[in-house]
Design an enzyme around this catalytic site. Structure first.
Site, PDB file in Angstrom:
ATOM      1  N   GLU A   1      -2.624   7.168   8.269  1.00 18.65           N
ATOM      2  CA  GLU A   1      -2.964   8.602   7.273  1.00 18.65           C
ATOM      3  C   GLU A   1      -3.637   9.155   7.924  1.00 18.65           C
ATOM      4  OE1 GLU A   1      -4.243   5.746   4.123  1.00 18.65           O
ATOM      5  OE2 GLU A   1      -5.520   5.840   4.306  1.00 18.65           O
TER       6      GLU A   1
ATOM      7  N   ARG B   1      -7.740  -8.283  -9.363  1.00 21.23           N
ATOM      8  CA  ARG B   1      -8.518  -9.368  -9.338  1.00 21.23           C
ATOM      9  C   ARG B   1     -10.375  -9.784  -9.864  1.00 21.23           C
ATOM     10  NH1 ARG B   1     -10.995  -9.979  -4.895  1.00 21.23           N
ATOM     11  NH2 ARG B   1      -9.947  -8.728  -2.385  1.00 21.23           N
TER      12      ARG B   1
ATOM     13  N   HIS C   1     -14.461  -4.524   9.183  1.00 21.32           N
ATOM     14  CA  HIS C   1     -14.096  -4.040   7.514  1.00 21.32           C
ATOM     15  C   HIS C   1     -14.196  -5.174   6.370  1.00 21.32           C
ATOM     16  CE1 HIS C   1     -12.309  -1.064   9.909  1.00 21.32           C
ATOM     17  NE2 HIS C   1     -11.484  -1.718  10.664  1.00 21.32           N
TER      18      HIS C   1
ATOM     19  N   LYS D   1       0.795  -1.499   0.039  1.00 17.37           N
ATOM     20  CA  LYS D   1       0.065   0.248  -0.092  1.00 17.37           C
ATOM     21  C   LYS D   1       1.022   1.498  -0.151  1.00 17.37           C
ATOM     22  CE  LYS D   1      -3.952  -2.327   2.330  1.00 17.37           C
ATOM     23  NZ  LYS D   1      -3.585  -3.310   2.209  1.00 17.37           N
TER      24      LYS D   1
END
Length: 384
Positions: A189, A280, A224, A116
């Protein structure tokens, strides 16, 4: 041309890919663990190759065994489905090096989006809006989100609301990330509280053609993990939609992407921020198929064979909502055992990895099926 396709996966997604292959006259190969010997996807394939063992590591995650199954079955192509080895760049490269058709993006594109921190840097270079990365030693603003750089699914993710929580959150996230992904790298972040989770379905060919096939609303989640998905999003304005499509196309072109994928964003008001790219096919792809009238698996196969996309994607029509069904108890804890009866009434699409009498093993994901309703409008009758 692909003549015999091996699906390096199990359950619902294997059956989904086989369904398209049957319509195209492509021979199919299933792989199966000992725990899945009597699973529906095994019976539906033209050929099936046993992967001795029951754990994911010794079966569906064993690249060498998958490649040996390709040789034993005479498969000339591999579709990875989702999960397991689907976003493993080394596996994609090994498939190509074996002279097989890889029904997925280039290994380099998978690797570029697999970490990431690096992915955010590439997206910023491409002009895709991203959230700033904060200094873990002195972030300077709260609340913030600590995230694992490798992997996903909510693992290695911690919300931090003040400086007193930071050190423990970082250490905890690192431990979980290292255990889950073999990489304890984390970053931070700003936390966009109550932001919507919106993703854009993309499809690209090897000649520079790029489609953005609408957006999907994926904000209804548990731990999540997505539970309900719909297309289009009820909370996105036309201006924001155009921003999302432009950002997704920029992402695709930046990494030389080929095939089907999904670019995920956080959306709060008119603010859009890149979240990650799934290199994907997504679990929730059926809602896009119903709204756009396409078969994404068929398009994956055609692009993998070298076909060019038409200049523009089909126009969308209607609304689709998908709900995931899991083998869980009342506390949402995954369960295993025999599924005595499996029946979903109504005029809906059901993509399932099980049927009545199936044994749900404890070794893999607990998702049983996806139920997808389609209507002319969001308020319309399912299937109406």
């Amino acid at each position: 041309m692909i003549t015999r396709l091996l699906v390096a996966n199990r359950g619902e997604i294997a059956r989904r890919v086989f369904r398209t292959c049957r319509s195209l006259g492509v021979s199919t190969v299933a792989v199966f663990s000992d725990a899945d010997a009597d699973a529906p996807h095994v019976a539906e394939a033209d050929l099936a190759v046993r992967l001795p063992g029951v754990s994911a590591a010794e079966t569906y995650l064993d690249a060498e065994r998958i490649l040996a199954a390709c040789r034993a079955s005479g498969a000339d192509a591999v579709h990875p489905g989702y999960g397991f080895l689907s976003e493993n760049a080394a596996f994609a490269r090994a498939v190509l090096d074996a002279g097989l058709v890889w029904v997925g993006p280039p290994p380099e594109a998978i690797a570029a989006m697999g970490v990431k921190i690096g992915a955010k840097r590439l997206m910023a270079e491409a002009g895709v809006p991203v959230l700033p990365s904060l200094d873990l030693a002195a972030p300077g603003e709260y609340p913030l989100l600590v995230k694992a750089s490798a992997g996903g699914g909510g693992r290695g993710m911690r919300i931090v609301r003040g400086p007193d929580e930071l050190a423990e959150a970082v250490e905890s996230a690192r431990r979980e990330s290292a255990a889950a992904f073999g990489d304890g790298t984390v970053f931070a972040e700003p936390l966009l509280e109550r932001a919507r989770h919106v993703e854009v379905q993309v499809l690209a060919d090897r000649y520079g053609g790029v489609w953005t096939l609408g957006e999907r609303e994926c904000s209804v989640q548990r731990r999540h993990q997505k539970v309900i998905e719909e297309c289009p999003s009820p909370g996105v304005t036309e201006a924001t939609r155009e921003l999302l499509y432009d950002a997704a196309a920029r992402a695709v072109r930046k990494i030389g992407y080929v095939g089907a994928g999904t670019v995920e964003f956080l959306v709060k008001g008119d603010r859009v921020a890149f979240l990650e790219m799934n290199t994907r096919l997504q679990v929730e792809h059926p809602v896009t198929e119903l709204v756009y009238g396409v078969d994404l698996v068929r398009l994956q196969l055609e692009v993998a064979e070298g076909a060019a996309l038409p200049p523009s994607p089909p126009e969308p029509s209607g609304w689709a909502v998908e709900a995931r069904l899991y083998a869980e108890d009342a506390s949402f804890v995954p369960q295993s055992g025999t599924l005595r009866r499996f029946e979903v009434p109504g005029d809906v699409r059901v993509d399932a990895g099980v049927e009545s009498g199936s044994v749900v093993p404890p070794h893999y994901d607990a998702m049983l099926a996806k139920v997808v309703a389609y209507g002319a409008t969001r308020a319309g009758r399912c299937g109406g």
